[in-house]
Design a protein around this motif. Sequence first.
Motif, short mmCIF file in Angstrom:
data_model
loop_
_atom_site.label_atom_id
_atom_site.label_comp_id
_atom_site.label_asym_id
_atom_site.label_seq_id
_atom_site.Cartn_x
_atom_site.Cartn_y
_atom_site.Cartn_z
N PHE A 223 0.83 -1.20 0.00
CA PHE A 223 0.00 0.00 0.00
C PHE A 223 0.87 1.25 0.00
N LYS A 224 0.21 2.38 -0.11
CA LYS A 224 0.85 3.68 0.05
C LYS A 224 0.10 4.42 1.14
N ASP A 225 0.80 4.79 2.20
CA ASP A 225 0.18 5.47 3.34
C ASP A 225 0.89 6.80 3.54
N ASP A 226 0.17 7.89 3.29
CA ASP A 226 0.74 9.23 3.41
C ASP A 226 2.01 9.36 2.56
N GLN A 227 1.90 8.92 1.30
CA GLN A 227 2.97 9.01 0.30
C GLN A 227 4.15 8.07 0.58
N HIS A 228 4.04 7.21 1.58
CA HIS A 228 5.12 6.28 1.91
C HIS A 228 4.67 4.84 1.63
N ALA A 229 5.57 4.04 1.14
CA ALA A 229 5.25 2.63 0.90
C ALA A 229 5.01 1.93 2.23
N LYS A 230 4.01 1.07 2.24
CA LYS A 230 3.67 0.34 3.47
C LYS A 230 3.35 -1.10 3.11
N SER A 231 3.94 -2.03 3.83
CA SER A 231 3.68 -3.45 3.63
C SER A 231 2.84 -3.95 4.79
N MET A 232 1.75 -4.61 4.47
CA MET A 232 0.80 -5.04 5.52
C MET A 232 0.67 -6.56 5.52
N GLY A 233 1.03 -7.19 6.64
CA GLY A 233 0.88 -8.63 6.75
C GLY A 233 -0.58 -9.02 6.78
N ILE A 234 -0.94 -10.10 6.09
CA ILE A 234 -2.33 -10.54 6.03
C ILE A 234 -2.42 -12.05 6.27
N HIS A 235 -3.64 -12.50 6.58
CA HIS A 235 -3.84 -13.93 6.80
C HIS A 235 -5.26 -14.29 6.37
N GLY A 236 -5.48 -15.59 6.13
CA GLY A 236 -6.81 -16.05 5.72
C GLY A 236 -6.83 -17.55 5.52
N ARG A 237 -7.99 -18.08 5.17
CA ARG A 237 -8.15 -19.53 5.04
C ARG A 237 -7.59 -20.08 3.75
N VAL A 238 -7.49 -19.23 2.73
CA VAL A 238 -7.08 -19.69 1.40
C VAL A 238 -5.76 -19.04 1.02
N ARG A 239 -4.84 -19.86 0.54
CA ARG A 239 -3.57 -19.34 0.02
C ARG A 239 -3.26 -20.06 -1.28
N CYS A 240 -2.91 -19.27 -2.32
CA CYS A 240 -2.57 -19.86 -3.62
C CYS A 240 -1.74 -18.85 -4.41
N ASN A 241 -0.78 -19.36 -5.18
CA ASN A 241 0.07 -18.47 -5.98
C ASN A 241 -0.53 -18.18 -7.36
N SER A 242 -1.81 -18.41 -7.52
CA SER A 242 -2.50 -18.15 -8.79
C SER A 242 -3.56 -17.07 -8.60
#
Length: 288
Positions: A199-218
Motif C-alpha cells: 500500500f501507500k500510506d501518506d505518500q510512503h510505501a507500506k507493507s501489511m501482513g495478512i492472513h486467511g483460510r485460502v492461500r494460492c500463488n494463482s
Amino acid sequence: MANWEGISEFVAVADTASFTKAAQKLSTSVANVSRRVTALEERLAVKLLIRTTRKVSLTEAGHLYYSQCKQLLDGLEQADLAVTQMQALPSGKLKVTAPVTYGERMIAPCLHDFLQQYPHLELELILTNKRLDMVEQGIDLAIRLGQLNDSSFVARKLRPRVLHVCGTPEYFEQYGVPHTLSELSRHQCLVGTYDHWRFKDDQHAKSMGIHGRVRCNSGIVLLDAILKGMGIAQLPDYYVKDYLQSGELTEVLTHYRDNREGVWALYPQNRHLSMKVRLLVDYLSESL
C-alpha cells in the motif's frame, strides 16, 4: 572531418593496448595506425600514449581523451546501425520470458500479432514465474511485474499495474467495509504468493501482513474465491477490471492504493539493441 583523423586508431590502440592488435582490428597496417596516432598527438600537442617495447598504456590526458572519443565512436556506430537497419525487415529468433498468467492472457496475444507483421521472425516464449538468467539462457526480453530492484538490466515501463483490494458486495454487507489498513485483521484475506499486501500510506510505501483460510500463488484461483464470497484479495487490474465495472466486485481502501507498480520490459545492457527487440518493446508499449 580533419578532427576525426586518428581517433579510430587511437581508440583501437587503447582498447587492445597494442598497435599490432589495433591494426588487426581495423584491417590496416601497424605503420598506418602509428602514423595516424602520432599525427593526432601532434595536432593536440599532448602525449596520449606511453609506448614501450613491452606494452602500450594511456597517459592521464589519454584516459580523458579516450573516455570522450569512445562515446563518440559508439554513438556513430549506433547511428550507422540504426540507419542500415531501417532498410531491412527484422528476422531471426526472439526469445522472450514472462510470468505464466500474465504471459498467457496479455503478452502471448501481443506477440502473435507482432509476428504476423514480421513473418521472418521466430518466437520462443518461456512462461515461468521464476526469474531466469537472461544472459546465460540467451533471452532477448523479459517481462517483469511489480517493482524492480535489479539495476543490471535496462528497464522500460510498458504500462502501470494497479493493485486493487476487492470483494463481492455480499461479502462486505456481511462483514463490513474496511476503511483503514488495521481493519484488515478482521477480514478473510485471501493470500497469494506473498503473505503481505502493498500500500501507500501518506505518500510512503507500506507493507501489511495478512492472513486467511485460502492461500494460492494463482491470481485466477484467488479471483474465483473472491467471486464466491470467501474473502477479499489484492489483485492486479487485469484480473478484476471487468468485474469492478460490472459491479460483481467492489474495491475498498482506494486511498491506500500504491501507484508505483508497473509492467516492465527488461533487456541486457548492450550498446546495440537489435532492431527486432526495439520494435517489439515499442509494440508492447503501444498494445498494452
